[in-house]
Design a protein around this motif. Structure first.
Motif, mmCIF file in Angstrom:
data_model
loop_
_atom_site.group_PDB
_atom_site.id
_atom_site.type_symbol
_atom_site.label_atom_id
_atom_site.label_comp_id
_atom_site.label_asym_id
_atom_site.label_seq_id
_atom_site.Cartn_x
_atom_site.Cartn_y
_atom_site.Cartn_z
ATOM 1 N N ASP A 199 -11.991 0.739 23.639
ATOM 2 C CA ASP A 199 -11.447 1.470 24.782
ATOM 3 C C ASP A 199 -12.117 1.028 26.081
ATOM 4 O O ASP A 199 -11.501 1.070 27.154
ATOM 5 N N ARG A 200 -13.368 0.608 25.976
ATOM 6 C CA ARG A 200 -14.110 0.214 27.174
ATOM 7 C C ARG A 200 -13.859 -1.237 27.571
ATOM 8 O O ARG A 200 -13.694 -1.547 28.740
ATOM 9 N N ILE A 201 -13.859 -2.129 26.576
ATOM 10 C CA ILE A 201 -13.747 -3.558 26.887
ATOM 11 C C ILE A 201 -12.322 -4.075 26.788
ATOM 12 O O ILE A 201 -12.031 -5.184 27.223
ATOM 13 N N GLY A 202 -11.435 -3.276 26.182
ATOM 14 C CA GLY A 202 -10.044 -3.691 26.056
ATOM 15 C C GLY A 202 -9.694 -4.116 24.643
ATOM 16 O O GLY A 202 -10.552 -4.573 23.879
ATOM 17 N N ARG A 203 -8.418 -3.951 24.285
ATOM 18 C CA ARG A 203 -7.957 -4.269 22.931
ATOM 19 C C ARG A 203 -8.071 -5.758 22.628
ATOM 20 O O ARG A 203 -8.491 -6.144 21.543
ATOM 21 N N ARG A 204 -7.673 -6.583 23.587
ATOM 22 C CA ARG A 204 -7.720 -8.031 23.350
ATOM 23 C C ARG A 204 -9.147 -8.490 23.069
ATOM 24 O O ARG A 204 -9.389 -9.274 22.156
ATOM 25 N N ALA A 205 -10.087 -8.023 23.874
ATOM 26 C CA ALA A 205 -11.485 -8.426 23.686
ATOM 27 C C ALA A 205 -11.991 -7.982 22.319
ATOM 28 O O ALA A 205 -12.710 -8.728 21.641
ATOM 29 N N SER A 206 -11.609 -6.796 21.899
ATOM 30 C CA SER A 206 -12.023 -6.291 20.590
ATOM 31 C C SER A 206 -11.447 -7.159 19.469
ATOM 32 O O SER A 206 -12.133 -7.464 18.486
ATOM 33 N N ILE A 207 -10.187 -7.563 19.630
ATOM 34 C CA ILE A 207 -9.542 -8.433 18.638
ATOM 35 C C ILE A 207 -10.269 -9.775 18.548
ATOM 36 O O ILE A 207 -10.573 -10.261 17.454
ATOM 37 N N VAL A 208 -10.537 -10.371 19.697
ATOM 38 C CA VAL A 208 -11.196 -11.683 19.727
ATOM 39 C C VAL A 208 -12.591 -11.595 19.102
ATOM 40 O O VAL A 208 -12.964 -12.421 18.257
ATOM 41 N N ILE A 209 -13.359 -10.591 19.498
ATOM 42 C CA ILE A 209 -14.711 -10.435 18.962
ATOM 43 C C ILE A 209 -14.668 -10.230 17.446
ATOM 44 O O ILE A 209 -15.420 -10.848 16.691
ATOM 45 N N GLY A 210 -13.757 -9.358 17.002
ATOM 46 C CA GLY A 210 -13.652 -9.070 15.579
ATOM 47 C C GLY A 210 -13.267 -10.280 14.749
ATOM 48 O O GLY A 210 -13.906 -10.586 13.727
ATOM 49 N N GLN A 211 -12.226 -10.995 15.170
ATOM 50 C CA GLN A 211 -11.767 -12.154 14.395
ATOM 51 C C GLN A 211 -12.803 -13.276 14.398
ATOM 52 O O GLN A 211 -13.018 -13.932 13.376
ATOM 53 N N MET A 212 -13.457 -13.502 15.527
ATOM 54 C CA MET A 212 -14.476 -14.549 15.585
ATOM 55 C C MET A 212 -15.698 -14.169 14.745
ATOM 56 O O MET A 212 -16.323 -15.032 14.129
ATOM 57 N N LEU A 213 -16.026 -12.884 14.712
ATOM 58 C CA LEU A 213 -17.148 -12.431 13.893
ATOM 59 C C LEU A 213 -16.845 -12.629 12.411
ATOM 60 O O LEU A 213 -17.700 -13.106 11.656
ATOM 61 N N ILE A 214 -15.641 -12.279 11.996
ATOM 62 C CA ILE A 214 -15.247 -12.494 10.602
ATOM 63 C C ILE A 214 -15.266 -13.986 10.263
ATOM 64 O O ILE A 214 -15.771 -14.391 9.216
ATOM 65 N N ALA A 215 -14.712 -14.802 11.167
ATOM 66 C CA ALA A 215 -14.690 -16.252 10.941
ATOM 67 C C ALA A 215 -16.105 -16.807 10.796
ATOM 68 O O ALA A 215 -16.389 -17.613 9.900
ATOM 69 N N GLY A 216 -17.007 -16.364 11.665
ATOM 70 C CA GLY A 216 -18.394 -16.831 11.589
ATOM 71 C C GLY A 216 -19.060 -16.418 10.299
ATOM 72 O O GLY A 216 -19.822 -17.204 9.698
ATOM 73 N N CYS A 217 -18.779 -15.212 9.836
ATOM 74 C CA CYS A 217 -19.359 -14.734 8.576
ATOM 75 C C CYS A 217 -18.818 -15.518 7.379
ATOM 76 O O CYS A 217 -19.551 -15.787 6.425
ATOM 77 N N LEU A 218 -17.556 -15.889 7.417
ATOM 78 C CA LEU A 218 -16.990 -16.705 6.336
ATOM 79 C C LEU A 218 -17.646 -18.081 6.297
ATOM 80 O O LEU A 218 -17.958 -18.602 5.218
ATOM 81 N N LEU A 219 -17.867 -18.668 7.450
ATOM 82 C CA LEU A 219 -18.557 -19.958 7.501
ATOM 83 C C LEU A 219 -19.982 -19.818 6.980
ATOM 84 O O LEU A 219 -20.487 -20.698 6.270
ATOM 85 N N GLY A 220 -20.636 -18.703 7.315
ATOM 86 C CA GLY A 220 -21.992 -18.467 6.833
ATOM 87 C C GLY A 220 -22.050 -18.339 5.328
ATOM 88 O O GLY A 220 -23.005 -18.799 4.683
ATOM 89 N N GLN A 221 -21.002 -17.768 4.739
ATOM 90 C CA GLN A 221 -20.988 -17.578 3.287
ATOM 91 C C GLN A 221 -20.896 -18.901 2.537
ATOM 92 O O GLN A 221 -21.423 -19.037 1.431
ATOM 93 N N VAL A 222 -20.223 -19.876 3.113
ATOM 94 C CA VAL A 222 -20.125 -21.166 2.446
ATOM 95 C C VAL A 222 -21.324 -22.053 2.772
ATOM 96 O O VAL A 222 -21.607 -23.021 2.057
ATOM 97 N N ALA A 223 -22.072 -21.686 3.821
ATOM 98 C CA ALA A 223 -23.217 -22.500 4.233
ATOM 99 C C ALA A 223 -24.522 -22.059 3.583
ATOM 100 O O ALA A 223 -25.434 -22.868 3.412
ATOM 101 N N PHE A 224 -24.615 -20.774 3.203
ATOM 102 C CA PHE A 224 -25.865 -20.241 2.656
ATOM 103 C C PHE A 224 -25.662 -19.726 1.234
ATOM 104 O O PHE A 224 -24.535 -19.480 0.808
#
Length: 206
Positions: free
Chosen positions: A78-103
């Motif tokens: 609500d504070r930063i906007g829906r688009r920003a929340s979507i971008v942060i969320g999807q990029m965070l999930i993507a980064g975690c998936l990459l981390g799972q295959v790297a570690f």
């Protein structure tokens, strides 16, 4: 006759506005549901050497965190906007998936699954809330239920196809499965940052 013509014109304009909002969301639904690891991640965790109890804990932690984080991430959205929340969320999930295959360390996986749960919470509800906001802005809320239904259906169909394909890709390598999923999420995040803006689609028939 004039009133009827104006009503028909208004209806056509609303339909066009609804379509202009809906189409980019359909692309977003496909990109963000192309998760090849979804149907094989338990097998992946087992091949990492984790016990059944450890796998169960990771799964529980993922959904527990995503549920508990719904309220705070909703406030943040609500504070930063829906688009920003979507971008942060999807990029965070993507980064975690990459981390799972790297570690391979279990404690690292605990942190990655917590991060993935937070990312899921950031995305949850933000996309459909943004869809509704955009339809309100364009005076086309009458199409919301239909568009949301198609949005959900496309996500479900894409997810099912990705699960089947993920089983095949796993035979090539886990890297292909997880990097492929992360890449689709990253593309979805980029696309999501433009939902309702049309910067990338200007002049391309959208």
């Amino acid at each position: 006759m004039t009133g009827t013509t104006e009503a028909l014109g208004g209806s056509a304009a609303a339909d066009n506005a609804a379509r202009s909002v809906a189409r980019p969301f359909y692309v977003y639904a496909v990109l963000t549901n192309t998760l090849f690891q979804r149907g094989v991640f338990v097998l992946f965790l087992q091949q990492r050497g984790f016990s059944a109890e450890q796998v169960a804990l990771l799964q529980t932690l993922l959904y527990l965190v995503s549920g508990l984080a719904e309220l705070p991430t909703g406030v943040i959205a609500d504070r930063i906007g829906r688009r920003a929340s979507i971008v942060i969320g999807q990029m965070l999930i993507a980064g975690c998936l990459l981390g799972q295959v790297a570690f391979s360390d279990y404690w690292v996986f605990l942190a990655l699954f917590i991060g993935q749960g937070v990312g899921m919470a950031c995305v949850s509800g933000s996309d459909t809330a943004l869809l509704y906001d955009l339809l309100v802005r364009r005076g086309a809320t009458a199409g919301y239920v239909k568009i949301k239904s198609r949005f959900t259906m496309l996500g479900t169909v894409t997810s099912g196809a990705a699960i089947v394909l993920g089983g095949q890709l796993q035979q090539i390598s886990w890297g292909v499965v997880y990097v492929g999923s992360a890449a689709c999420l990253a593309l979805g995040a980029v696309w999501g940052s433009d939902l309702g803006e049309g910067r990338w689609r200007a002049g391309r028939g959208w």
